[in-house]
Design a protein around this motif. Structure first.
Motif, short mmCIF file in Angstrom:
data_model
loop_
_atom_site.label_atom_id
_atom_site.label_comp_id
_atom_site.label_asym_id
_atom_site.label_seq_id
_atom_site.Cartn_x
_atom_site.Cartn_y
_atom_site.Cartn_z
N SER A 34 42.55 41.24 45.82
CA SER A 34 41.50 41.49 45.97
C SER A 34 40.81 42.76 45.59
N LYS A 35 41.24 43.61 45.51
CA LYS A 35 40.94 45.41 45.58
C LYS A 35 41.63 44.72 43.78
N LEU A 36 42.52 44.30 43.01
CA LEU A 36 43.23 44.56 41.29
C LEU A 36 42.19 44.30 41.09
N VAL A 37 40.97 43.07 41.17
CA VAL A 37 39.72 42.33 41.01
C VAL A 37 38.90 43.32 40.84
N ARG A 66 37.17 39.57 30.85
CA ARG A 66 38.00 39.43 30.06
C ARG A 66 39.22 38.86 31.16
N LEU A 67 39.50 39.49 31.91
CA LEU A 67 39.97 38.67 33.45
C LEU A 67 39.92 37.45 33.19
N SER A 68 38.50 37.17 34.20
CA SER A 68 37.57 35.84 34.12
C SER A 68 38.16 35.03 33.73
N ARG A 69 37.74 35.01 32.25
CA ARG A 69 38.32 34.11 31.04
C ARG A 69 40.17 34.01 30.73
N CYS A 70 40.46 34.65 31.16
CA CYS A 70 42.61 34.01 31.42
C CYS A 70 42.58 33.07 33.06
N LEU A 71 41.76 33.74 33.96
CA LEU A 71 42.16 32.71 35.78
C LEU A 71 41.92 31.18 35.14
N PHE A 90 37.49 35.55 47.54
CA PHE A 90 35.99 35.16 46.63
C PHE A 90 35.44 35.85 45.97
N SER A 91 34.73 36.80 46.67
CA SER A 91 34.12 37.73 45.97
C SER A 91 33.90 38.55 45.47
N ALA A 92 35.28 38.79 45.44
CA ALA A 92 35.24 40.12 44.15
C ALA A 92 35.68 38.49 42.84
N LEU A 93 35.90 37.66 42.93
CA LEU A 93 35.72 37.02 41.48
C LEU A 93 35.03 35.83 41.16
#
Length: 219
Positions: free
Chosen positions: A128-131, A141-146, A169-172
């Motif tokens: 959660s914290k990393l996101v 950029r992270l979202s496109r890779c997940l 979930f909120s972080a994503l």
């Protein structure tokens, strides 16, 4: 242990490629601490693919694109939050995250806290914290890779509160990861009703979870 998850993904990918000519869905799923390890593996790999973090070794044998979905069941996604929750339950003294040398896990060879004695480092082991730490373009950029993410949590879970899945979930959602879903399972405890011999209720929730997992893998 995150490395072990990565090696398992890489081995499974190779096994499938050697034995199947058709593309086979590869779903990574974990429960409780297992959900934490799976999420850590995927988030760290995605950060690497997005050029936001350097990884090596076990992280190099697979890609997030190899996964049809990440499924977390009753997961722990923020270490500090969970430790505070354990304190409210009165079980922090026997927690493997505890900084004290004398606890239940000393006799099992786990005298040192599994997340490190320095609690400031716990954020590095919290998906959660990393996101949450990403801003603007980095988050996109992270979202496109997940891969697609499905989080399932019982409303009556006292071991890991539903707030754990909600925060992840909120972080994503904040980084605009379009293919993520959080589902609350009404009346279910930490085992989500699938580990206990509860007859019809157990079968019902097992079928619900199976349907959700299959839907997530098809997105």
């Amino acid at each position: 242990m995150v490395d072990d998850v990565c090696r398992a993904i890489a081995w499974t990918k190779t096994f499938i490629m050697q034995r199947s000519k058709e593309q086979t869905p590869l779903i990574l799923m974990g429960h409780s601490a297992g959900a934490h390890l799976c999420a850590m593996a995927v988030v760290r790999r995605a950060l690497s693919e997005a050029g936001l973090r350097a990884e090596e070794g076990s992280f190099l044998g697979w890609s997030c694109s190899d996964l049809s979905a990440l499924v977390g069941l009753s997961g722990v996604y923020h270490i500090s939050d969970h430790f505070e929750h354990e304190a409210t339950r009165g079980v922090s003294e026997v927690s493997p995250m505890c900084g004290r040398k004398k606890n239940l896990f000393t006799t099992a060879g786990l005298a040192d806290p599994v997340m490190g004695a320095d609690r400031s480092l716990w954020d590095n082991n919290s998906p959660s914290k990393l996101v949450e730490d990403l801003r603007g373009e980095e988050g996109l950029r992270l979202s496109r890779c997940l891969p697609p993410v499905l989080l399932l949590h019982g409303t009556d879970d006292v071991v890991v509160p539903v707030s754990s899945s909600f925060r992840f979930f909120s972080a994503l959602k904040r980084i605009q990861h379009s293919s993520c879903k959080l589902r609350y399972l009404a009346g279910c405890d930490h085992g989500l009703g699938i580990y206990e011999d509860t007859g019809g209720a157990s079968k019902f929730w097992a079928e619900v979870i199976a349907q959700d997992v299959l839907m997530a893998s098809k997105r």
